[in-house]
Scaffold this motif. Structure first.
Motif, PDB file in Angstrom:
ATOM      1  N   ILE A  67       0.864  -1.182   0.000  1.00 43.26           N
ATOM      2  CA  ILE A  67       0.000   0.000   0.000  1.00 43.26           C
ATOM      3  C   ILE A  67       0.897   1.226   0.000  1.00 43.26           C
ATOM      4  N   ARG A  68       0.659   2.092  -0.959  1.00 45.76           N
ATOM      5  CA  ARG A  68       1.398   3.357  -1.056  1.00 45.76           C
ATOM      6  C   ARG A  68       0.363   4.478  -1.065  1.00 45.76           C
ATOM      7  N   GLY A  69       0.414   5.295  -0.035  1.00 46.47           N
ATOM      8  CA  GLY A  69      -0.673   6.244   0.136  1.00 46.47           C
ATOM      9  C   GLY A  69      -1.903   5.480   0.577  1.00 46.47           C
ATOM     10  N   ARG A  70      -2.933   5.453  -0.244  1.00 52.99           N
ATOM     11  CA  ARG A  70      -4.110   4.626   0.035  1.00 52.99           C
ATOM     12  C   ARG A  70      -4.437   3.748  -1.168  1.00 52.99           C
ATOM     13  N   GLN A  71      -3.385   3.439  -1.964  1.00 54.84           N
ATOM     14  CA  GLN A  71      -3.570   2.602  -3.132  1.00 54.84           C
ATOM     15  C   GLN A  71      -2.809   1.295  -2.994  1.00 54.84           C
ATOM     16  N   ARG A  72      -3.398   0.238  -3.534  1.00 55.82           N
ATOM     17  CA  ARG A  72      -2.734  -1.071  -3.566  1.00 55.82           C
ATOM     18  C   ARG A  72      -1.867  -1.149  -4.822  1.00 55.82           C
ATOM     19  N   ILE A  73      -0.614  -1.569  -4.650  1.00 59.27           N
ATOM     20  CA  ILE A  73       0.345  -1.640  -5.756  1.00 59.27           C
ATOM     21  C   ILE A  73       0.988  -3.022  -5.775  1.00 59.27           C
ATOM     22  N   MET A  74       1.221  -3.552  -6.971  1.00 66.70           N
ATOM     23  CA  MET A  74       1.915  -4.830  -7.144  1.00 66.70           C
ATOM     24  C   MET A  74       3.279  -4.554  -7.773  1.00 66.70           C
ATOM     25  N   LEU A  75       4.334  -5.062  -7.144  1.00 66.61           N
ATOM     26  CA  LEU A  75       5.682  -4.857  -7.656  1.00 66.61           C
ATOM     27  C   LEU A  75       6.392  -6.202  -7.810  1.00 66.61           C
ATOM     28  N   PRO A  76       6.948  -6.507  -8.989  1.00 62.89           N
ATOM     29  CA  PRO A  76       7.773  -7.714  -9.129  1.00 62.89           C
ATOM     30  C   PRO A  76       9.133  -7.489  -8.477  1.00 62.89           C
ATOM     31  N   ILE A  77       9.675  -8.549  -7.875  1.00 64.05           N
ATOM     32  CA  ILE A  77      10.970  -8.433  -7.200  1.00 64.05           C
ATOM     33  C   ILE A  77      11.686  -9.775  -7.296  1.00 64.05           C
ATOM     34  N   VAL A  78      13.009  -9.748  -7.368  1.00 61.89           N
ATOM     35  CA  VAL A  78      13.808 -10.971  -7.470  1.00 61.89           C
ATOM     36  C   VAL A  78      14.763 -11.027  -6.282  1.00 61.89           C
ATOM     37  N   PRO A  79      14.437 -11.814  -5.244  1.00 60.27           N
ATOM     38  CA  PRO A  79      15.339 -11.907  -4.078  1.00 60.27           C
ATOM     39  C   PRO A  79      16.682 -12.525  -4.464  1.00 60.27           C
ATOM     40  N   VAL A  80      17.731 -12.065  -3.824  1.00 63.19           N
ATOM     41  CA  VAL A  80      19.061 -12.681  -3.962  1.00 63.19           C
ATOM     42  C   VAL A  80      19.439 -13.301  -2.632  1.00 63.19           C
ATOM     43  N   GLU A  81      20.460 -14.131  -2.635  1.00 64.96           N
ATOM     44  CA  GLU A  81      20.847 -14.789  -1.394  1.00 64.96           C
ATOM     45  C   GLU A  81      21.539 -13.812  -0.464  1.00 64.96           C
ATOM     46  N   ALA A  82      21.118 -13.843   0.795  1.00 65.28           N
ATOM     47  CA  ALA A  82      21.743 -13.007   1.809  1.00 65.28           C
ATOM     48  C   ALA A  82      23.019 -13.674   2.284  1.00 65.28           C
ATOM     49  N   VAL A  83      24.129 -12.975   2.110  1.00 59.89           N
ATOM     50  CA  VAL A  83      25.420 -13.523   2.524  1.00 59.89           C
ATOM     51  C   VAL A  83      25.683 -13.257   3.982  1.00 59.89           C
ATOM     52  N   ALA A  84      25.370 -12.053   4.452  1.00 60.41           N
ATOM     53  CA  ALA A  84      25.664 -11.699   5.834  1.00 60.41           C
ATOM     54  C   ALA A  84      24.480 -11.027   6.536  1.00 60.41           C
TER      55      ALA A  84
END
Length: 351
Positions: free
Chosen positions: A329-346
């Protein structure tokens, strides 16, 4: 003088025996006599100690001193979680250890090695060179209630097999691990702990481990913390199989926030909480996806997000580099965002 004494008794609530003629009227909810209640409490604690005590061990570590001969010794507690010799303890107990020795409640000592560690939850698993050991089972930390009996068993200040009791004083606390990552859903309790209790079990009245004792607040009275059993049960198989917990990394710092009732109704949301984005690493997956401070994450793929722990759990099981979708939710709107997680090293941030 008798009148003065009578008035004094009334002020402090301490009446002479002759005045106590109707105790049941003063305490209408009183059922069992105090002696019976105390005996029931004692029997519960004794049963737990008899069943769980043999599975609690002392963990003694040696760390090489740089530039000098000899070893620096440290000690903590642990609990056997599998008969093959797997022992759970705190990561801070064994971190940097060159040598690990485990001592059972009967005095038997045997060497152990580090099977895996997860600094983000301050948990570690040891593998002892022995088998056919007494072991414990985990309870469900989601089913706990504030006020219920809590029993801690460990080795504070070198005193082996020490038992202390208290109650669960709060649930859902947040505690930072030593690497700066936030540990969610921590149990706060009043069973007294001291240095050396770290890594020992917190047990319920049925002998089920409901937490792994991890921290106290110095100079405070009985403010003690345990990593919940559900977190321990989730971490355990990963440490045994891989030696670590593989986590995806988004590149945000966040905190759980309640959602306004009007917002929940307006957008038809199923949850009442979200993760507020506090900061974003610009070069991270979150930065590249376009997340901004102030965004409220309510879901990742089909998984509802109400706290940072929900993100952690999703990222720990989601395949690294596999695209996912954030709902926010940004402001009062619903938003869909694609994202590609990477491996957490630390584990540089909370998500």
């Amino acid at each position: 003088m008798d009148k003065i004494r009578h008035n004094l008794f009334q002020q402090v609530g301490d009446f002479p025996p002759a005045s106590v003629t109707n105790g049941s009227a003063a305490h209408p909810d009183a059922g069992e006599p105090d002696a019976d209640l105390l005996d029931a409490y004692s029997r519960a604690v004794v049963r737990v100690v008899e069943s769980v005590g043999p599975a609690v061990v002392s963990v003694v570590v040696g760390k090489n001193l740089q530039g000098r001969r000899g070893e620096q010794m440290g000690a903590g507690s642990g609990v056997i979680v599998a008969p093959e010799g797997y022992i759970m303890t705190n990561n801070h107990v064994v971190q940097g250890a060159e040598r690990i020795e485990v001592r059972a409640a009967d005095g038997t000592a045997f060497p152990a090695r580090l099977a895996g560690a997860d600094p983000a939850t301050d948990l570690a698993v040891l593998r002892a060179d022995t088998g056919n050991l007494s072991y414990v089972s985990f309870g469900d930390s989601r089913a706990l209630s504030v006020g219920q009996l809590a029993i801690a068993i460990g080795n504070p200040l070198g005193f082996d097999s020490t038992v202390s009791t208290g109650v669960l004083s709060a649930l859902g606390r947040a505690l930072r691990s030593r690497d700066g990552r936030l540990i969610e859903n921590v149990i706060q309790h009043t069973a007294p702990l001291n240095p050396g209790n770290s890594g020992g079990p917190l047990v319920d009245s049925r002998g089920r481990v409901i937490g792994i004792n991890t921290a106290i607040i110095p100079m405070a009275q009985s403010i003690c913390f345990s990593i919940p059993s559900n977190t321990a049960a989730w971490v355990l198989p990963q440490l045994v199989a891989d030696g670590r917990v593989r986590r995806g990394y988004l590149g945000i710092a966040g905190q759980s926030q309640p959602l306004e009732r009007s917002l929940v109704l307006a957008l038809g949301l199923t949850g009442s909480r979200a993760v507020e984005v506090v900061s974003v690493n610009r070069t991270s997956p979150a930065g590249r996806a376009g997340l901004r401070p102030g965004d409220l994450i309510i879901a990742i793929n089909e998984t509802c997000v109400g706290c940072v722990d929900d993100l952690h759990r999703f990222l720990a099981t989601w395949p690294i580099s596999e695209p996912a979708t954030l709902t926010l939710i940004r402001g009062r709107q619903r938003i869909m965002l694609p994202i590609v997680p990477v491996e957490a090293v630390a584990c540089p941030a909370t998500g």
